[in-house]
Design an enzyme around this catalytic site. Structure first.
Site, PDB file in Angstrom:
ATOM      1  N   ARG B  60       0.787  -1.255   0.000  1.00  0.00           N
ATOM      2  CA  ARG B  60       0.000   0.000   0.000  1.00  0.00           C
ATOM      3  C   ARG B  60       0.810   1.291   0.000  1.00  0.00           C
ATOM      4  NH1 ARG B  60      -4.031  -2.748  -1.941  1.00  0.00           N
ATOM      5  NH2 ARG B  60      -5.338  -3.830  -0.471  1.00  0.00           N
ATOM      6  N   ASN B  90      -0.099  -1.840  -7.510  1.00  0.00           N
ATOM      7  CA  ASN B  90      -1.284  -0.968  -7.515  1.00  0.00           C
ATOM      8  C   ASN B  90      -1.276  -0.005  -6.326  1.00  0.00           C
ATOM      9  OD1 ASN B  90      -1.735  -3.063  -5.708  1.00  0.00           O
ATOM     10  ND2 ASN B  90      -3.933  -3.146  -6.102  1.00  0.00           N
ATOM     11  N   ASN B 276     -11.077 -10.698  -4.127  1.00  0.00           N
ATOM     12  CA  ASN B 276     -10.989 -10.864  -5.574  1.00  0.00           C
ATOM     13  C   ASN B 276      -9.740 -11.671  -5.909  1.00  0.00           C
ATOM     14  OD1 ASN B 276     -10.729 -10.655  -8.317  1.00  0.00           O
ATOM     15  ND2 ASN B 276     -10.983  -8.441  -8.403  1.00  0.00           N
ATOM     16  N   ASP B 303      -1.588 -12.839  -1.316  1.00  0.00           N
ATOM     17  CA  ASP B 303      -2.453 -11.738  -1.763  1.00  0.00           C
ATOM     18  C   ASP B 303      -2.857 -10.878  -0.558  1.00  0.00           C
ATOM     19  OD1 ASP B 303      -3.898  -9.992  -3.287  1.00  0.00           O
ATOM     20  OD2 ASP B 303      -5.483 -11.397  -3.835  1.00  0.00           O
TER      21      ASP B 303
END
EC number: 3.5.2.3
Lengths: 327, 428
Positions: B60, B90, B276, B303
């Site tokens: 993050r 991301n 997801n 993940d």
């Protein structure tokens, strides 16, 4: 009775029949010159609407007012929600204001369930429609309408055993269909869904109903046919080729209605898309119960509110003034 | 330099041996080693593994430091027994330039708890339109070897083909988040019986499987290697199995949560289970376990997806997708794979250390526990059983699906290049 009303699937047969019987009592109140009971006097109910729905909100509001409750209407549009306040914060604010019950409509499936089970709020929660999940009071008003029309007004204590009910249209996106399949099965009816395969959810074969793609074949043996609303934008998402094609295969016109048994009724949760899913001839016929459904919606919601908020005696006799009160 | 003697551990669950660490390196492995002035760690009954390597972590930082930072994420990694994590791209800004990947890499070095290997974005801004500067990221100090738009799928077949071809120049690998976007519009959970009942948008298995099928064929066509992130369906397993039998250079990962949890849990509408790809069915879980056991699925990857409390304490549709996983991964693998007899501890080391290091080219990690190798090691007490209590997590976020669930195993010590980052379950 349960503490919350989140899903039609949560209702036992006895619960459902009790609600229908109480609805019958409430309907009789509505025939009186003064259509009001003191049952919920001093109680505050909040209609928490995160999604536009004039019809359902007004129906709940009318029910609450006929039971003498104090009503707070909260619409998300233009409220703190549009400024980013969460469902949790909104719920806790209402709790702090001392509401006795929350009627919630939300575009997110499961939002009422979260509200009822997450410890954010202590009051009973009534689901007024959540996403594509459930709309239990709609199913109850539909079942009430069917019982009155197909069993009779003296049907107290009875269910819908053996009645053959057909639901037609966009099952995939319909909370009304899900609620009705659950409740009608509980009440003993035989339910058939009719839709193009694109508008049926994966896994529908596990539901307590039959499935058909052929409306004409099912109409012949349907005591009630409930048309579901089809949103025009579905066409653009390739759920079906054209409006005309949909109408030809799954629309209800006079010719098709004539195939139904003579006593058969046509239902629609509204608002209707005339011309596409139902012709004006059918919508305006005596066999179509749309207006009755709206009236019964108020009676049903009165019954649900009354029972959830502590009513444990027959509603009308409970509401009847005592001799001492008459003095 | 300090010396540490790990006494009496079962190395990879096998023979009981002593392991002497001298400085950053394993000096000796054997029985009855002389402790001398070394600090002694009594490891009786414990299992010594190579330091775990996670090929799929979300740290993050930069941009969402309220969820996790490189420091808090690597502390969580050390608690989970990891000595190397690959940080997904991301972030905000997206890790699609040499500058951002170097920033993440340096923060990892400064943390001191775990090596951080940044993953570079495949496309600029994860938008799937234009290739990011893959070569520049590889040539940077971060030495990026893995590229992924994870969180999003590289859905344009031409862009995917070009990426696969381009990274061949420097031995890179593209890690694909397989999700056909049109088939998953509005998707909230696995498409099936439960989604139909709950009225939540369905995420069909074929949306994952169709992209995997396409990508293994593309990899074969251009002679490149492709890695498939977080397999979640039995059908995906079959496609990867077929591709491997055909000689296609494909590797695949599974998350701990897909080895244990099913979509039945979504009936609670508790967003802690929103992830997801979504939780699938019991049949899928069993197929994933078997595939991990037989090597069709190469590795376990967490993940690890931290989210602040408010992003999960809401209605399902509004909630963020993802779960934290670094601190519970080994316990879940012990529970689902070791205690079911599907994998032994050497197999766990292979799937959680050796292979992920190999796929990501993590230098000095996932190596054998033998003299001369870097002392990246993890010590596990397999007899421990206890309820997961997120209050004790080092991760800044607590969005675990295992709160209150009893799981076996506990990482007691983690060593990063000979330095203890975790001692008796406490961060050093």
């Amino acid at each position: 009775m349960m503490r919350h009303l989140i899903s039609a699937a949560d209702l036992t047969r006895d619960d459902a029949v009790l609600i229908l019987d109480t609805t019958e009592e409430m309907a009789r109140v509505s025939d009186r010159p003064i259509k009001k009971l003191p049952a919920l006097r001093g109680r505050t109910i909040c209609n928490l609407f995160f999604e536009d729905s004039t019809r359902t909100r007004i129906s709940f509001e009318a029910a609450e007012k006929r039971l003498s409750a104090d009503v707070i209407n909260f619409a998300a549009k233009g409220s703190s929600v549009s400024k980013g306040e969460s469902l949790k914060d909104t719920a806790q604010t209402l709790e702090a204001m001392g509401v006795d019950a929350v009627v919630i409509r939300h575009s997110a499936s499961g939002a009422p369930y979260r509200l009822a089970t997450s410890g954010w709020i202590d009051a009973p929660v009534i689901n007024a429609g959540d996403g594509t999940h459930q709309h239990p009071t709609q199913a109850l008003l539909d079942a009430f309408t069917m019982r009155r029309r197909l069993v009779g007004e003296d049907a107290l204590g009875q269910d819908l055993t053996g009645k053959r009910i057909t639901l037609v249209g966009d099952v995939l996106h319909s909370r009304v269909a899900r609620s009705n399949v659950d409740l009608l099965h509980t009440l003993g009816a035989d339910v058939t869904l009719v839709a193009p395969p694109t508008l049926l959810p994966v896994g529908v074969e596990h539901w307590t109903c039959d499935v058909s793609y052929d409306l004409d074949a099912v109409l012949l043996k349907s005591d009630a046919v409930m048309m579901l609303r089809v949103q025009r934008e579905r066409m653009n998402a390739a759920f079906f080729p054209t409006e005309r094609e949909y109408s030809r295969r799954y629309g209800l016109d006079g010719e098709r209605m004539a195939k139904m048994p003579e006593h058969g009724i046509v239902m629609h949760p509204g608002p209707m898309v005339r011309g596409m899913e139902i012709t004006a001839e059918v919508a305006d016929s005596d066999r179509c119960t749309v207006v009755e459904q709206v009236a019964n919606g108020v009676h049903t919601r009165m019954a649900v509110l009354y029972l959830l908020l502590g009513g444990n005696e027959p509603a009308v006799s409970h509401a009847r003034p005592t001799d001492s009160e008459n003095k | 330099m300090s010396t540490i003697l790990i006494r009496g551990a079962k190395v990879l669950g096998g023979d009981v041996q002593d392991v002497l660490i001298d400085g950053e390196t394993i000096a000796a492995v054997g029985t009855g080693l002389d402790a001398g002035d070394a600090t002694v760690v009594d490891a009786e009954g414990q299992i010594l593994l190579p330091g775990l390597v996670d090929l799929h972590t979300h740290l993050r930082e930069p941009g969402r430091e309220d969820s996790e930072t490189v420091l808090t994420g690597t502390r969580a990694a050390a608690r989970g027994g990891y000595t190397s994590v690959f940080a997904m791209a991301n972030t905000f800004p997206v890790a699609d330039t040499a500058g951002v990947v170097e920033q993440v890499w340096r923060l990892g070095r400064e943390s001191g708890y775990c090596d951080v290997q940044p993953i570079g974005a495949v496309t600029v801004g994860l938008e799937g339109k234009q290739l990011a500067e893959l070569g520049a990221m590889h040539d940077s100090a971060a030495g990026v070897t893995v590229f992924s738009d994870d969180g999003k799928c590289v859905h344009d077949a031409v862009i995917m083909r070009r990426a696969l071809e381009y990274v061949k120049a420097f031995g890179g690998v593209v890690a694909q988040h397989a999700q056909e976007p049109r088939l998953t519009e509005g998707a909230q959970m696995n498409e099936g019986v439960v989604s139909a009942e709950l009225g939540l948008g369905g995420w069909p298995a074929v949306a994952e499987e169709s992209i995997i099928a396409r990508d293994v064929l593309l990899a074969e066509h251009v002679g490149s290697r492709v890695h498939i992130c977080h397999l979640s369906t039995a059908g995906s397993v079959e496609i990867v199995r077929w591709a491997k039998s055909r000689g296609i250079d494909v590797t695949a990962e599974v998350t701990p949560h897909h080895l244990l949890l099913t979509d039945e849990l979504v009936r609670s509408y508790n967003p802690v289970y929103k992830v997801n790809p979504p939780l699938r069915t019991e049949k899928d879980v069993m197929a994933l376990r078997e595939a991990l056991a037989d090597g069709t699925i190469d590795i376990v990857a967490t993940d690890h997806a931290p989210h602040p409390h408010e992003d999960k304490d809401c209605e399902w549709a509004a909630a963020a997708m993802g779960m934290v996983g670094l601190e519970t991964a080994l316990s879940v693998v012990q529970h689902t794979m070791v205690e079911t007899g599907l994998l032994d501890w050497a197999g766990v080391a292979d799937r959680m250390a050796h292979k992920p290091a190999e796929i990501g080219r993590a230098q000095g990690h996932g190596r054998p526990v033998s003299a001369g190798e870097p002392a990246n090691l993890t010590l596990v007490d397999p007899a421990y059983r206890g309820e997961v209590n997120p209050a004790g997590f080092a991760s800044r976020s607590r969005n675990t699906p295992y709160e209150g669930r009893e799981l076996p195993g506990r990482v007691t010590h983690t060593f990063l290049r000979g330095r203890a980052t975790l001692v008796d379950g406490k961060l050093a």
